[in-house]
Design an enzyme around this catalytic site. Sequence first.
Site, PDB file in Angstrom:
ATOM      1  CG  HIS A 306      -2.071   0.914   1.119  1.00 50.74           C
ATOM      2  ND1 HIS A 306      -1.979   2.273   1.326  1.00 50.74           N
ATOM      3  CD2 HIS A 306      -3.355   0.654   0.759  1.00 50.74           C
ATOM      4  CE1 HIS A 306      -3.174   2.804   1.116  1.00 50.74           C
ATOM      5  NE2 HIS A 306      -4.018   1.857   0.769  1.00 50.74           N
ATOM      6  CG  ASP A 363      -8.474  -4.329  -2.748  1.00 52.23           C
ATOM      7  OD1 ASP A 363      -7.703  -3.384  -2.942  1.00 52.23           O
ATOM      8  OD2 ASP A 363      -9.719  -4.217  -2.787  1.00 52.23           O
TER       9      ASP A 363
HETATM   10  C1  SDX Z   1      -6.236  -0.070  -2.860  1.00 49.61           C
HETATM   11  O1  SDX Z   1      -4.405   4.421  -2.083  1.00 49.61           O
HETATM   12  C2  SDX Z   1      -5.335   3.837  -1.430  1.00 49.61           C
HETATM   13  O2  SDX Z   1      -5.759   4.212  -0.375  1.00 49.61           O
HETATM   14  C3  SDX Z   1      -5.921   2.632  -2.138  1.00 49.61           C
HETATM   15  C4  SDX Z   1      -6.933   1.818  -1.346  1.00 49.61           C
HETATM   16  C5  SDX Z   1      -8.207   2.593  -1.086  1.00 49.61           C
HETATM   17  O3  SDX Z   1      -8.910   2.264  -0.111  1.00 49.61           O
HETATM   18  O4  SDX Z   1      -8.544   3.466  -1.915  1.00 49.61           O
HETATM   19  O5  SDX Z   1      -6.375   1.412  -0.102  1.00 49.61           O
HETATM   20  C6  SDX Z   1      -7.359   0.564  -2.114  1.00 49.61           C
HETATM   21  O6  SDX Z   1      -6.020   0.252  -3.990  1.00 49.61           O
HETATM   22  C7  SDX Z   1      -5.344  -1.048  -2.122  1.00 49.61           C
HETATM   23  C8  SDX Z   1      -4.166  -1.559  -3.016  1.00 49.61           C
HETATM   24  C9  SDX Z   1      -4.710  -2.684  -3.907  1.00 49.61           C
HETATM   25  N1  SDX Z   1      -3.677  -3.041  -4.915  1.00 49.61           N
HETATM   26  C10 SDX Z   1      -3.022  -4.229  -4.823  1.00 49.61           C
HETATM   27  O7  SDX Z   1      -3.168  -5.039  -3.906  1.00 49.61           O
HETATM   28  C11 SDX Z   1      -2.098  -4.493  -6.007  1.00 49.61           C
HETATM   29  C12 SDX Z   1      -0.760  -5.008  -5.485  1.00 49.61           C
HETATM   30  N2  SDX Z   1      -0.057  -3.896  -4.781  1.00 49.61           N
HETATM   31  C13 SDX Z   1       0.866  -3.111  -5.528  1.00 49.61           C
HETATM   32  O8  SDX Z   1       0.664  -2.986  -6.892  1.00 49.61           O
HETATM   33  C14 SDX Z   1       1.396  -1.886  -4.782  1.00 49.61           C
HETATM   34  O9  SDX Z   1       1.703  -2.293  -3.516  1.00 49.61           O
HETATM   35  C15 SDX Z   1       0.522  -0.645  -4.714  1.00 49.61           C
HETATM   36  C16 SDX Z   1       0.106  -0.185  -6.069  1.00 49.61           C
HETATM   37  C17 SDX Z   1      -0.665  -0.900  -3.871  1.00 49.61           C
HETATM   38  C18 SDX Z   1       1.361   0.441  -4.050  1.00 49.61           C
HETATM   39  O10 SDX Z   1       2.393   0.722  -4.906  1.00 49.61           O
HETATM   40  P1  SDX Z   1       3.527   1.824  -4.542  1.00 49.61           P
HETATM   41  O11 SDX Z   1       3.223   2.509  -3.253  1.00 49.61           O
HETATM   42  O12 SDX Z   1       3.754   2.677  -5.745  1.00 49.61           O
HETATM   43  O13 SDX Z   1       4.787   0.944  -4.216  1.00 49.61           O
HETATM   44  P2  SDX Z   1       5.785   0.410  -5.301  1.00 49.61           P
HETATM   45  O14 SDX Z   1       5.046  -0.170  -6.467  1.00 49.61           O
HETATM   46  O15 SDX Z   1       6.802   1.486  -5.550  1.00 49.61           O
HETATM   47  O16 SDX Z   1       6.451  -0.813  -4.502  1.00 49.61           O
HETATM   48  C19 SDX Z   1       7.529  -0.594  -3.607  1.00 49.61           C
HETATM   49  C20 SDX Z   1       8.342  -1.887  -3.649  1.00 49.61           C
HETATM   50  C21 SDX Z   1       8.746  -2.268  -5.073  1.00 49.61           C
HETATM   51  O17 SDX Z   1       9.896  -3.090  -4.941  1.00 49.61           O
HETATM   52  P3  SDX Z   1      11.383  -2.406  -5.151  1.00 49.61           P
HETATM   53  O18 SDX Z   1      11.313  -1.491  -6.349  1.00 49.61           O
HETATM   54  O19 SDX Z   1      11.627  -1.642  -3.863  1.00 49.61           O
HETATM   55  O20 SDX Z   1      12.316  -3.567  -5.334  1.00 49.61           O
HETATM   56  O21 SDX Z   1       7.508  -2.973  -3.177  1.00 49.61           O
HETATM   57  C22 SDX Z   1       7.312  -3.895  -4.243  1.00 49.61           C
HETATM   58  C23 SDX Z   1       7.637  -3.154  -5.538  1.00 49.61           C
HETATM   59  O22 SDX Z   1       8.059  -4.073  -6.544  1.00 49.61           O
HETATM   60  N3  SDX Z   1       5.898  -4.290  -4.197  1.00 49.61           N
HETATM   61  C24 SDX Z   1       5.462  -5.526  -4.360  1.00 49.61           C
HETATM   62  C25 SDX Z   1       4.072  -5.452  -4.178  1.00 49.61           C
HETATM   63  N4  SDX Z   1       3.719  -4.189  -3.922  1.00 49.61           N
HETATM   64  C26 SDX Z   1       4.863  -3.466  -3.946  1.00 49.61           C
HETATM   65  N5  SDX Z   1       6.101  -6.686  -4.640  1.00 49.61           N
HETATM   66  C27 SDX Z   1       5.321  -7.788  -4.734  1.00 49.61           C
HETATM   67  N6  SDX Z   1       3.948  -7.823  -4.568  1.00 49.61           N
HETATM   68  C28 SDX Z   1       3.324  -6.656  -4.287  1.00 49.61           C
HETATM   69  N7  SDX Z   1       1.989  -6.666  -4.124  1.00 49.61           N
END
Ligand code: SDX
Length: 427
Positions: A306, A363
């Site tokens: 998140h 989720d």
């Molecule tokens: C919702 O914003 C809100 O409030 C949203 C929400 C709401 O109520 O409105 O809470 C609802 O959208 C919840 C999120 C649902 N999405 C998912 O579950 C999809 C999976 N999660 C990711 O795509 C991600 O965690 C996000 C999009 C939720 C957040 O992305 P960020 O903050 O931009 O973080 P990032 O992509 O920069 O990740 C940071 C690191 C990265 O690794 P490095 O570059 O440091 O090596 O964490 C890793 C990412 O690759 N990472 C994950 C991951 N999420 C982040 N690795 C594996 N699996 C994951 N799910």
Amino acid sequence: MSGKATLSVNGQTIELDTVVGSEGEVGIITKPLRGATKAISLDPGFVNTGSCTSDITYIDGENGVLRYRGYAIDELATKSSFLEVCYLLLEGKLPSASEFSDYKEQITRHTLLHEDLKKMFDAFPANAHPMAVCSSVVCALSTYYQNNLDPLNPEHVDLSAKRLVAKLPTIAAFSYKKSRGQALIYPDNELDYAGNLLKMMFAYRTEKYELDEDVAKLVDTLLILHADHEQNCSATTVRVVGSAHANLFASISAGICALWGPRHGGANQSVLEMLQVIADDGADVDKYVALAQDRDSGFRLMGFGHRVYKNYDPRARILGEMVEKVLTKLDINDPLLNIARKLEAHALSDSYFVDRKLYPNVDFYSGIIYRALGIPTNMFTVMFALGRLPGWIAQWKEQLAHGLPIGRPRQIYTGENLRPYVPMSER
Ligand code: SDX
């Protein structure tokens, strides 16, 4: 409260004002930056950039805190109702008994769609994703209320907000019924919000519908948990579209589209699809936890991570506790839940996730509960939209009340410098 920040750039040092929020958060007001230094702030994805001050929702991501208008999410989930939370988000206070009775009566009076609008549902293929149907029909609502669309007229906004809160369940249920080739079930104004939604989705014209009050309460709680979440992607979309003074229906339609994305609200559907893939692959949790750590794999653990929560999402905690009760009450043994539990346990002990503070989000468990309630996977994000609607409207109203400028960020250009046009014969 306010303070000062000092910034040096391009050989210049300037003082910028800061704003301190009611929970001690500090925001640097960068409005003078470009005029004073010719530099701008650059923050793709707005990871460290605030778009506004807001009185609606407070999140403390480090400590897993979520409050709507100052009330803790776990108190609202156990003591309030979704319609009361709609009032709270939209009016800024909990209603008195007479205020709530009046509000409920007004919402009940707006649950029907114009009969001509029903024809729109016939235009979609049966396998149309219901988020596409809902965003289309919500935008189309504006064509039926052309005399009440002025975003700067409080009476128009109040009426549009009530129409949306009342009609989105009808639109959602109608899209579900059409996808099943079943006759539409009209709203039943004798039922509460969640019960009416369940009846419109699962009743048949040929038999009496027995509403399970416990299931209705569960759906009502799920809607509360999704009702707002400050400046998330879809709320920001609604704010930016509203900042152009587009009407409320158009702005909410845009929010539905943003929520549809699998990185955002679409994740609840993706979580179930992911769990099914793992189940079909011998429930090899270790394999998929490892895959999620390989950026080249393209695989992510949906339902994890998140932008704001760097601790357990409080909604996921509540849902994680709810899921056992739901499956026990409905006497369901869902193998996907067992996989989800293993996935969570493994991820919470794995350094990749621990180091990146990747916890289950809202989720992760919601889809398992929706599935147990008989809601099909492609309706999961519609359920999210139904919950998020009052939050979107509250955010939209607040940006107008604050008189914010149109949302139009700047950029840093990194393309070609000036070059002359070359006639095709010379290329
Ligand atoms: C919702 O914003 C809100 O409030 C949203 C929400 C709401 O109520 O409105 O809470 C609802 O959208 C919840 C999120 C649902 N999405 C998912 O579950 C999809 C999976 N999660 C990711 O795509 C991600 O965690 C996000 C999009 C939720 C957040 O992305 P960020 O903050 O931009 O973080 P990032 O992509 O920069 O990740 C940071 C690191 C990265 O690794 P490095 O570059 O440091 O090596 O964490 C890793 C990412 O690759 N990472 C994950 C991951 N999420 C982040 N690795 C594996 N699996 C994951 N799910």
